[in-house]
Motif scaffolding. Structure first.
Motif, PDB file in Angstrom:
ATOM      1  N   GLY A  11       0.876  -1.340   0.029  1.00  0.00           N
ATOM      2  CA  GLY A  11      -0.195  -0.024  -0.061  1.00  0.00           C
ATOM      3  C   GLY A  11       0.816   1.144  -0.017  1.00  0.00           C
ATOM      4  O   GLY A  11       0.563   2.201   0.750  1.00  0.00           O
ATOM      5  N   LEU A  12       1.813   1.249  -0.902  1.00  0.00           N
ATOM      6  CA  LEU A  12       2.905   2.157  -0.825  1.00  0.00           C
ATOM      7  C   LEU A  12       2.999   2.855  -2.037  1.00  0.00           C
ATOM      8  O   LEU A  12       4.022   3.663  -2.128  1.00  0.00           O
ATOM      9  CB  LEU A  12       4.115   1.635  -0.008  1.00  0.00           C
ATOM     10  CG  LEU A  12       4.111   0.698   0.680  1.00  0.00           C
ATOM     11  CD1 LEU A  12       5.344   0.026   1.204  1.00  0.00           C
ATOM     12  CD2 LEU A  12       3.265   1.084   1.718  1.00  0.00           C
ATOM     13  N   TYR A  55      -6.507   0.566  -0.264  1.00  0.00           N
ATOM     14  CA  TYR A  55      -6.109   1.297   0.760  1.00  0.00           C
ATOM     15  C   TYR A  55      -6.111   2.571   0.787  1.00  0.00           C
ATOM     16  O   TYR A  55      -5.989   3.293  -0.413  1.00  0.00           O
ATOM     17  CB  TYR A  55      -4.509   0.770   1.216  1.00  0.00           C
ATOM     18  CG  TYR A  55      -4.482  -0.637   1.711  1.00  0.00           C
ATOM     19  CD1 TYR A  55      -4.684  -1.450   2.689  1.00  0.00           C
ATOM     20  CD2 TYR A  55      -4.210  -1.746   0.357  1.00  0.00           C
ATOM     21  CE1 TYR A  55      -4.813  -2.693   3.230  1.00  0.00           C
ATOM     22  CE2 TYR A  55      -4.233  -2.915   0.686  1.00  0.00           C
ATOM     23  CZ  TYR A  55      -4.463  -3.508   1.770  1.00  0.00           C
ATOM     24  OH  TYR A  55      -4.579  -4.765   2.174  1.00  0.00           O
ATOM     25  N   ALA A  57      -4.191   6.709   1.244  1.00  0.00           N
ATOM     26  CA  ALA A  57      -2.815   7.023   1.449  1.00  0.00           C
ATOM     27  C   ALA A  57      -2.901   8.122   2.289  1.00  0.00           C
ATOM     28  O   ALA A  57      -3.747   8.928   2.409  1.00  0.00           O
ATOM     29  CB  ALA A  57      -2.150   7.378   0.111  1.00  0.00           C
ATOM     30  N   SER A  84       1.478   5.245   3.270  1.00  0.00           N
ATOM     31  CA  SER A  84       0.305   4.621   3.730  1.00  0.00           C
ATOM     32  C   SER A  84      -0.143   5.229   4.954  1.00  0.00           C
ATOM     33  O   SER A  84       0.642   5.313   5.899  1.00  0.00           O
ATOM     34  CB  SER A  84       0.205   3.207   3.512  1.00  0.00           C
ATOM     35  OG  SER A  84       0.752   2.684   4.588  1.00  0.00           O
ATOM     36  N   ASN A  95       2.654   0.300   8.638  1.00  0.00           N
ATOM     37  CA  ASN A  95       2.415   1.154   7.456  1.00  0.00           C
ATOM     38  C   ASN A  95       3.299   0.956   6.426  1.00  0.00           C
ATOM     39  O   ASN A  95       4.447   0.339   6.606  1.00  0.00           O
ATOM     40  CB  ASN A  95       2.274   2.765   7.804  1.00  0.00           C
ATOM     41  CG  ASN A  95       3.741   3.051   8.728  1.00  0.00           C
ATOM     42  OD1 ASN A  95       4.744   3.018   8.120  1.00  0.00           O
ATOM     43  ND2 ASN A  95       3.574   3.427   9.895  1.00  0.00           N
TER      44      ASN A  95
END
Length: 225
Positions: A11-12, A55, A57, A84, A95
């Motif tokens: 999720g980055l 997700y 950010a 994230s 995260n």
């Protein structure tokens, strides 16, 4: 649990190579543009062999520098380190973060179109329960085009499309001239990056590459001198 952890690591991937402000249109030697932009929100869709999840950010800042080289050429550098929001997992709060750099050579075809080619370099990392884990660095070659046109005396519309090995992106925006050297920009961008591999203790054994689609609104300023 595998799906959740891979999603956190993934999720980055806000590689936003295209989320800078209004493009510099004067490539005379010594001309410079500095871009500062932010994405206050956005969606990050992560897809792998297990499935897909979306997700949120955090607000993340982006920086860019364009330098005119003369003879219709310019050099462009961009930096974006998106992170994230925190997620709760069985292992604790987690995260993710992506460190991104982009290097391009630009060629001004005419007053409305610029062609560019270069590469982006991406390195992933994430924090889970206070433990930092890094992924592999990956370099993607790309080619693209930026178009711009005057919408009024003070407003310029612009759009960028780029594609390359395991990546593609597009962006559309408008720049308002506050004065002759300063623009305010509003834009929407979407980026996709495929086959990003993570080698770390938590994800070891999963054997997954992940594909990422990032989209959202942003704003920023461009200072030209």
């Amino acid at each position: 649990m595998k799906k959740k952890i891979v999603g956190i690591v993934a999720g980055l991937s806000l590689v936003t190579s295209l989320a800078c402000a209004a493009p510099l249109n004067d490539f005379s030697q010594g001309k410079v543009a500095i871009d500062i932009s932010a994405r206050p929100s956005g969606d990050i869709k992560v897809s792998d062999s297990i499935g897909s999840e979306t997700y949120d950010a955090k607000t993340n800042w982006e920086y860019g520098l364009t330098v005119g080289l003369g003879n219709k050429f310019a050099f462009e550098y961009k930096n974006f380190n998106p992170k994230s929001k925190d997620y709760n997992t069985i292992l604790g709060t987690a995260n993710g973060k992506l460190n991104t750099q982009e290097f391009n050579i630009l060629y001004k075809a005419d007053d409305n179109f610029t062609i560019f080619t270069g590469f982006n370099k991406v390195k992933s990392s994430y924090d889970i329960a206070g433990h930092d884990l890094d992924g592999d660095s990956k370099t993607n070659w790309q080619i693209g085009v930026t178009g711009q046109t005057k919408l009024s005396d003070k407003i310029t519309g612009y759009a960028t499309v780029a594609t390359g090995r395991d990546s593609n992106a597009w962006k559309i925006g408008a720049a308002y001239a506050i004065d002759k050297n300063l623009d305010f920009n509003l834009f929407y961008a979407q980026n996709r990056y495929d086959k990003v591999k993570y080698n770390n203790v938590i994800a070891a054994g999963f054997g997954n590459d992940a594909d990422y689609t990032i989209k959202g609104m942003g704003y920023g300023v461009t200072y030209k001198f």
